[in-house]
Design a protein around this motif. Sequence first.
Motif, PDB file in Angstrom:
ATOM      1  N   VAL A   1      -9.878   0.732  -1.765  1.00  0.00           N
ATOM      2  CA  VAL A   1      -9.714   1.846  -1.251  1.00  0.00           C
ATOM      3  C   VAL A   1      -8.336   2.649  -2.091  1.00  0.00           C
ATOM      4  N   LYS A   2      -8.441   3.640  -2.679  1.00  0.00           N
ATOM      5  CA  LYS A   2      -7.241   4.279  -3.225  1.00  0.00           C
ATOM      6  C   LYS A   2      -6.197   5.058  -2.277  1.00  0.00           C
ATOM      7  N   ILE A   3      -5.062   4.750  -2.233  1.00  0.00           N
ATOM      8  CA  ILE A   3      -3.913   5.220  -1.526  1.00  0.00           C
ATOM      9  C   ILE A   3      -3.084   6.039  -2.398  1.00  0.00           C
ATOM     10  N   CYS A   4      -2.997   7.228  -2.431  1.00  0.00           N
ATOM     11  CA  CYS A   4      -2.508   7.909  -3.484  1.00  0.00           C
ATOM     12  C   CYS A   4      -1.140   8.691  -2.862  1.00  0.00           C
ATOM     13  N   TYR A   5      -0.079   8.881  -3.743  1.00  0.00           N
ATOM     14  CA  TYR A   5       1.112   8.988  -3.407  1.00  0.00           C
ATOM     15  C   TYR A   5       1.789  10.105  -4.644  1.00  0.00           C
TER      16      TYR A   5
ATOM     17  N   VAL B   1       2.048  -1.327   3.047  1.00  0.00           N
ATOM     18  CA  VAL B   1       2.406  -2.879   2.507  1.00  0.00           C
ATOM     19  C   VAL B   1       2.258  -2.611   1.023  1.00  0.00           C
ATOM     20  N   LYS B   2       0.974  -2.306   0.648  1.00  0.00           N
ATOM     21  CA  LYS B   2       0.771  -2.116  -0.870  1.00  0.00           C
ATOM     22  C   LYS B   2       1.785  -1.098  -1.365  1.00  0.00           C
ATOM     23  N   LEU B   3       1.795   0.082  -0.709  1.00  0.00           N
ATOM     24  CA  LEU B   3       2.889   1.094  -1.409  1.00  0.00           C
ATOM     25  C   LEU B   3       4.655   0.333  -1.252  1.00  0.00           C
ATOM     26  N   VAL B   4       4.840  -0.518  -0.241  1.00  0.00           N
ATOM     27  CA  VAL B   4       6.211  -1.338  -0.379  1.00  0.00           C
ATOM     28  C   VAL B   4       6.125  -2.132  -1.605  1.00  0.00           C
TER      29      VAL B   4
ATOM     30  N   GLU C   1      -4.007   0.332  -5.258  1.00  0.00           N
ATOM     31  CA  GLU C   1      -5.493  -0.215  -4.612  1.00  0.00           C
ATOM     32  C   GLU C   1      -5.024  -0.763  -3.375  1.00  0.00           C
ATOM     33  N   SER C   2      -5.982  -0.630  -2.229  1.00  0.00           N
ATOM     34  CA  SER C   2      -5.737  -1.264  -1.171  1.00  0.00           C
ATOM     35  C   SER C   2      -7.027  -1.939  -0.551  1.00  0.00           C
ATOM     36  N   VAL C   3      -7.003  -2.359   0.712  1.00  0.00           N
ATOM     37  CA  VAL C   3      -7.939  -3.151   1.450  1.00  0.00           C
ATOM     38  C   VAL C   3      -9.199  -2.178   1.449  1.00  0.00           C
ATOM     39  N   PRO C   4     -10.435  -2.966   1.127  1.00  0.00           N
ATOM     40  CA  PRO C   4     -11.704  -2.239   1.099  1.00  0.00           C
ATOM     41  C   PRO C   4     -12.234  -1.993   2.408  1.00  0.00           C
ATOM     42  N   GLU C   5     -13.184  -0.945   2.873  1.00  0.00           N
ATOM     43  CA  GLU C   5     -13.891  -0.857   3.886  1.00  0.00           C
ATOM     44  C   GLU C   5     -14.535  -2.062   4.284  1.00  0.00           C
ATOM     45  N   PRO C   6     -14.553  -2.078   5.898  1.00  0.00           N
ATOM     46  CA  PRO C   6     -15.423  -3.247   6.224  1.00  0.00           C
ATOM     47  C   PRO C   6     -17.106  -3.055   5.475  1.00  0.00           C
TER      48      PRO C   6
ATOM     49  N   THR D   1      -8.885   7.440  -0.469  1.00  0.00           N
ATOM     50  CA  THR D   1     -10.433   7.350  -0.276  1.00  0.00           C
ATOM     51  C   THR D   1     -10.380   6.464   1.090  1.00  0.00           C
ATOM     52  N   GLY D   2     -11.401   5.949   1.404  1.00  0.00           N
ATOM     53  CA  GLY D   2     -11.918   5.144   2.739  1.00  0.00           C
ATOM     54  C   GLY D   2     -11.933   6.062   3.948  1.00  0.00           C
ATOM     55  N   VAL D   3     -12.021   5.425   5.139  1.00  0.00           N
ATOM     56  CA  VAL D   3     -12.382   5.988   6.603  1.00  0.00           C
ATOM     57  C   VAL D   3     -10.940   5.825   7.245  1.00  0.00           C
ATOM     58  N   ALA D   4     -10.748   6.805   8.146  1.00  0.00           N
ATOM     59  CA  ALA D   4      -9.471   6.522   9.078  1.00  0.00           C
ATOM     60  C   ALA D   4      -9.669   5.552  10.128  1.00  0.00           C
ATOM     61  N   HIS D   5      -8.777   4.745  10.028  1.00  0.00           N
ATOM     62  CA  HIS D   5      -8.970   3.499  11.306  1.00  0.00           C
ATOM     63  C   HIS D   5      -7.807   4.018  12.420  1.00  0.00           C
ATOM     64  N   VAL D   6      -6.983   4.869  11.946  1.00  0.00           N
ATOM     65  CA  VAL D   6      -5.861   5.337  13.042  1.00  0.00           C
ATOM     66  C   VAL D   6      -4.981   4.406  13.143  1.00  0.00           C
ATOM     67  N   MET D   7      -4.188   3.665  12.183  1.00  0.00           N
ATOM     68  CA  MET D   7      -3.184   2.770  12.307  1.00  0.00           C
ATOM     69  C   MET D   7      -3.636   1.416  12.484  1.00  0.00           C
ATOM     70  N   ASN D   8      -4.877   1.192  12.282  1.00  0.00           N
ATOM     71  CA  ASN D   8      -4.975  -0.369  12.319  1.00  0.00           C
ATOM     72  C   ASN D   8      -4.147  -1.328  11.582  1.00  0.00           C
ATOM     73  N   PRO D   9      -3.679  -2.300  11.701  1.00  0.00           N
ATOM     74  CA  PRO D   9      -2.763  -2.964  10.902  1.00  0.00           C
ATOM     75  C   PRO D   9      -3.524  -3.543   9.731  1.00  0.00           C
ATOM     76  N   ASP D  10      -4.932  -4.020   9.976  1.00  0.00           N
ATOM     77  CA  ASP D  10      -5.638  -4.521   8.934  1.00  0.00           C
ATOM     78  C   ASP D  10      -6.141  -3.375   7.838  1.00  0.00           C
ATOM     79  N   TYR D  11      -5.843  -2.033   7.995  1.00  0.00           N
ATOM     80  CA  TYR D  11      -6.382  -1.005   7.118  1.00  0.00           C
ATOM     81  C   TYR D  11      -4.967  -0.155   6.712  1.00  0.00           C
ATOM     82  N   GLU D  12      -4.645   0.881   7.756  1.00  0.00           N
ATOM     83  CA  GLU D  12      -3.318   1.500   7.394  1.00  0.00           C
ATOM     84  C   GLU D  12      -2.084   0.723   7.307  1.00  0.00           C
TER      85      GLU D  12
END
Length: 504
Positions: A47-51, A123-126, A36-41, A107-118
């Motif tokens: 947001v789910k980040i799957c691996y 970091v959550k995966l680390v 689970e990661s940062v929610p969308e604005p 899930t979520g929306v692509a912010h194209v490598m914004n540090p506050d999202y991607e």
Amino acid sequence: MMRRRVLALVGVVALLLSPVVPARAADPAVTNGCVESVPEPGTTTPVKICYTLFKPATATTQHTVPLIFHSHGWGGSRTTDPAAFKAWLDAGFGVLSFDQRSFGQSTGVAHVMNPDYEGRDVVKLVDLVAGLDWVTKQRPGDPLIGAIGGSYGGGYQFAGAFTELRDRGATRFDALAPEITWWDLKQSLAPQEAARTMWLSILFAGGGTHLPPAVSKAFVALIATGGWPSGQAGRDLTAFFAHNGPAWHVSQGRKLDIPVLFGQGISDNLFNLNQGLTNFDHALTARARARSIFVGYNGGHTLPAVVPPGYATPGDPCSIALGSPNFSSLSIRFMEEKLLHKSEGLSGFGTYHLSTAVGRCLTQRSLTPNKRYPLGKIVVPTGAGLPVNLPIAKGPITIAGTPTVTANVYTIIPQSAAYFALSVGTNPLTARVVQNNTMPLREQRAAHGVRRTFELPAIAVDVPKGQNLYLTVAPVADMYAGQRGPLPGLMLLKNGTLSVHQVR
């Protein structure tokens, strides 16, 4: 009794003559999951980040291994087949491949490598990896990790490492190997706000629906007009791309202090060599750069240059010169040396290794411009017409790095643009653009002798005897097709100089 002895002898002979089948290596353990990661604005739903996680059969709590992060390009999804990572698993690494925010199962929306999202997704995966008892730890909560991937899969590496540096004061990544990725995303997609429309159309088709709705709409306007949108659409795009790359982090005083193996396409006409060289020169501390390697090859995001015509010989001679058949193999050796502390015999640290346009590996410790050529008065049509090829020097010479032009610029019509490159040929009619790249000079307003210094595409080229180096100035270029500018006009450059790194 005699019969039993004969049968036994036959059995022994048969065993000796039968082929020896080596024992099959145990398959890696494969685990799929999501964090689970940062929610969308404006939302509270994580947001789910799957691996997919690949654990080598040899990895245990007593025999821990480093882990390699991997992710996909724009519009793609994670790799779930362990066969794709066999070389890494056999070398003694675990691997985690993940879906970027909004792609694959994430899930979520692509912010194209914004540090506050991607960035925080990584970091959550680390954090996840830090809790695995079979992954080597340097201290509690600090796993031994590297990262690989190209294009968007190179962007996450910088996003994750720089976000940790911002939020924690240090990154837990120990080595990176990004390929064909960017320094400044806005500068890559629309240098001087002149859109690379050919590539933007491809990128939008591959993932435009994953962008926030306002940004998606502004992106369409960027493609349609070829220039940065005005009004709210332009402000939306500028704000969206403001933090999305190493350029912003460095502007905030951050640099990575870890070794990086850079792979950049010199004939890449989306994230060109300029972007990779700037990362190498500015995104790392001096200490990290001395432990890093830069490899430029003819490949990446490549479309053939037809207007004006260009050339390049595909291939990666510099990975071969460094003792590996390709960049992927070189990446494994780099990580073995940096994470496993194996002596791999690697050399060329702190150095640029660049494929020339015809496929020779050129190694240089510096690419600082050391030669200036005066330019006469240059008059070029804008909006329509034929390119101008201005003779610069006779071969044999070798040029490498990022050339720049400084000149007084005159235009009458606002939004005028011309496209610049270095070319090689026996005469102006046969000159072809080196490694298929052009860069724009776009004047937003009428210019009356304003002094400009601007980059040309970074290159590596041998100009043989009997051929010449030219400065090509074109009124149109296919990578920027569809620029909706003013009526055709003229651009005048006076009192100009071309600065290059000429190999001695």
